[in-house]
Design a protein around this motif. Sequence first.
Motif, PDB file in Angstrom:
ATOM      1  N   SER A   1       0.809  -1.223   0.000  1.00 58.24           N
ATOM      2  CA  SER A   1       0.000   0.000   0.000  1.00 58.24           C
ATOM      3  C   SER A   1       0.845   1.277   0.000  1.00 58.24           C
ATOM      4  O   SER A   1       0.352   2.354  -0.314  1.00 58.24           O
TER       5      SER A   1
ATOM      6  N   TYR B   1       2.701   1.828   2.883  1.00 62.26           N
ATOM      7  CA  TYR B   1       2.909   2.037   4.314  1.00 62.26           C
ATOM      8  C   TYR B   1       4.365   1.795   4.699  1.00 62.26           C
ATOM      9  O   TYR B   1       4.947   0.774   4.363  1.00 62.26           O
TER      10      TYR B   1
ATOM     11  N   TRP C   1       0.902  10.287   6.291  1.00 61.07           N
ATOM     12  CA  TRP C   1       0.314   9.478   5.236  1.00 61.07           C
ATOM     13  C   TRP C   1      -0.499   8.320   5.833  1.00 61.07           C
ATOM     14  O   TRP C   1      -1.587   7.999   5.388  1.00 61.07           O
TER      15      TRP C   1
ATOM     16  N   GLU D   1      -4.367   6.879   5.151  1.00 59.80           N
ATOM     17  CA  GLU D   1      -4.670   5.536   4.661  1.00 59.80           C
ATOM     18  C   GLU D   1      -5.637   4.835   5.613  1.00 59.80           C
ATOM     19  O   GLU D   1      -6.581   4.183   5.198  1.00 59.80           O
TER      20      GLU D   1
ATOM     21  N   ILE E   1      -6.823   4.463  -4.634  1.00 59.77           N
ATOM     22  CA  ILE E   1      -5.511   3.854  -4.362  1.00 59.77           C
ATOM     23  C   ILE E   1      -4.428   4.592  -5.125  1.00 59.77           C
ATOM     24  O   ILE E   1      -3.342   4.869  -4.592  1.00 59.77           O
TER      25      ILE E   1
ATOM     26  N   LEU F   1      -3.698   7.780  -3.335  1.00 57.92           N
ATOM     27  CA  LEU F   1      -2.989   7.473  -2.093  1.00 57.92           C
ATOM     28  C   LEU F   1      -1.515   7.234  -2.375  1.00 57.92           C
ATOM     29  O   LEU F   1      -0.638   7.681  -1.636  1.00 57.92           O
ATOM     30  N   GLN F   2      -1.247   6.510  -3.481  1.00 55.67           N
ATOM     31  CA  GLN F   2       0.150   6.233  -3.796  1.00 55.67           C
ATOM     32  C   GLN F   2       0.911   7.510  -4.179  1.00 55.67           C
ATOM     33  O   GLN F   2       2.080   7.661  -3.843  1.00 55.67           O
TER      34      GLN F   2
END
Lengths: 211, 211, 211, 211
Positions: C114, C116, C150, C154, C170, C173-174
């Motif tokens: 993801s 993370y 971040w 998420e 997604i 988010l990336q």
Amino acid sequence: MMNWDVFLAPYQQAVDEIKIKLRGVRKQYNMSSTSHTPIEFVTGRIKPISSILDKAHRKNIPLDELETRMQDLAGVRVMCQFVEDIDAVVKLIRRRKDFEIIEERDYITNEKRSGYRAYHLVIKYPVQTIGGEKKILVEIQVKTLAMNFWATIEHSLLYKYSGEIPEDIIDRLQNAAEAAFRLDEEMSQIRGEVLEAQVIFRKKEEEQRSH
Amino acid sequence: MMNWDVFLAPYQQAVDEIKIKLRGVRKQYNMSSTSHTPIEFVTGRIKPISSILDKAHRKNIPLDELETRMQDLAGVRVMCQFVEDIDAVVKLIRRRKDFEIIEERDYITNEKRSGYRAYHLVIKYPVQTIGGEKKILVEIQVKTLAMNFWATIEHSLLYKYSGEIPEDIIDRLQNAAEAAFRLDEEMSQIRGEVLEAQVIFRKKEEEQRSH
Amino acid sequence: MMNWDVFLAPYQQAVDEIKIKLRGVRKQYNMSSTSHTPIEFVTGRIKPISSILDKAHRKNIPLDELETRMQDLAGVRVMCQFVEDIDAVVKLIRRRKDFEIIEERDYITNEKRSGYRAYHLVIKYPVQTIGGEKKILVEIQVKTLAMNFWATIEHSLLYKYSGEIPEDIIDRLQNAAEAAFRLDEEMSQIRGEVLEAQVIFRKKEEEQRSH
Amino acid sequence: MMNWDVFLAPYQQAVDEIKIKLRGVRKQYNMSSTSHTPIEFVTGRIKPISSILDKAHRKNIPLDELETRMQDLAGVRVMCQFVEDIDAVVKLIRRRKDFEIIEERDYITNEKRSGYRAYHLVIKYPVQTIGGEKKILVEIQVKTLAMNFWATIEHSLLYKYSGEIPEDIIDRLQNAAEAAFRLDEEMSQIRGEVLEAQVIFRKKEEEQRSH
């Protein structure tokens, strides 16, 4: 139905603000080192919901009139070392410009029948909420440590017996009240000596710090 | 020359940790609602530098032996509502596994000549510093509010008169000590009643919260 | 039925104690003035009951096995200014003797799919309860501010979409993960300069204080 | 000679009060559960004495004019999750009645040459001192986390180079500023999604609590 969290939030906020303000007074006194602080410590609390409901029922206050008719939803306690300090604290509260005093009750000159002693002030304190300014009633109790000690005991007993404490326990309570009163008296006797000692103490500490 | 900030840092850390630990005990009791908390409140302090120097001079302790020979550089006070709670607190401290007890002094059974009453424990408390583990001496004093009240007065006076309080003031101090003692006695008399009342009180609050 | 207050109390206690311990580390670094503190700030929390129930359901964990099988009931976050500080914090945690490390997971070398990033440690922390010592699992996450920033985003999104975030979100988010990563990179580039500056800064302050 | 402790005491008091007030705003938003809190967290500080002296010297301010001419002796920072929140915070500050706004500076629309971004307000805040009411200047900075992150770095470097950062380091700083800016941009992109997610999250928690 009542949303207690939302209803009580500005009361909690008022308590938090007043606590930090009165603790600041204490700090200022300690810093000045020429006079003794009349404030020993400050606590605050929101009345527990169960006590609000009990009192509303007992005094016949509808829930939508709590705001104006229950004056101790928010409560702040100022504890003093000596009985003489109580007067100084009251004067200091009267001089402030960040709230308005609505009522004063002097249970020191006029002790309650139960033996309860303290000086009470009810103030109207402005809280800035996200919906605008809101004026909140807050009860400030000014007491010595001995008065407070005794009062917490009485409060527990009143609660247990729903306001009707049996005769024999009332007697014992009054003995405790007298003992608390005598402790305050003895403290006042040596007050002058102690005050001088504290000022000397603080000055020495200050000198130390500046070396 | 001595860097006091650096020297005292682990002592402050120990005090902060022990305060949070003993306050946690209080919370656990309040949550359990079946038994009364023996801990009313907890305070802590590092001995002021001026007092360290005075005491070192008085007791002839070289500064590089402070760590092992001055047991009250770090001090924690546990205040109790009733004399009977002191014993409960001491037992509870003895059961903990996060420090070691070095010494106990019972000034309740054996009151000091001055009138001072309290239970003292000296513990060896491990602090994790950035240079590794360090074991620190900490003095824990367990007292009732009345005992503590009286002790702060005596402490100020001893300080003022450099340990030599004049006769007439000693007399007044002893009167205050007696008044404090009598208050504790009266409180013990109504203790059973109050404890029951507090448990009832807490249960009601809990029920309220779950509605 | 489960009494959550009682069940979670030792977890809250563990979080409170670890917070004060790691904040103490920060203070010690600031006091030493020769080296930069790798700890910027420390936060802690107990997992909300709703999230516990969700996760227990999702991972098929019976409520009476929460204690041993849910490792993040108690969580502590250590935030760092630079990626390089994370390693220093991990070493410092490994050196402590007041708990035991059970597991380490390095999501910095091995970033999650993801995006993370963080370093996780699971520790077994002894809490002294009124019923005796109890060993509690606590998850410590070590991150930079950008990583943390971040991650909170998420987390909200995962929650909203019950773990199934739509493709287009997604992607966004990336992009945010990359921006966070690039900020960390740029910070590392000027790290040497900043560290020197901070040490100079602290020394000046110290000199000031001693005048 | 200047007694800094006494001079700075009302500034510290103002900072403490404003912190508790703005944190209260955050709590109120979280409680209402229909809208996202624009305040992520609030910090405050008194300018270190060494920095006061440096700045006074640099700007040619005599020490007895500090009160009126140095606007950031007391400083409060409000951190936001999204750039869009800054505006909401500024509006909310303008609506308050417990202080007066003296000046506003918008370094978001008009970024400083260095890359610095933030919204500044200077307020006149009334503190009740033991000598009466005193109006104090306080600077409130409203920023995103990324803006703040970058600013602390710049501040350290400015300090190190006494205001004259070398060209090559300025270049790296600008790269970091851009990275911080890009992170804010990316966050704004997914803002709508996150806000919805947070509201859902909070409602679930609330339902849980009332069961």
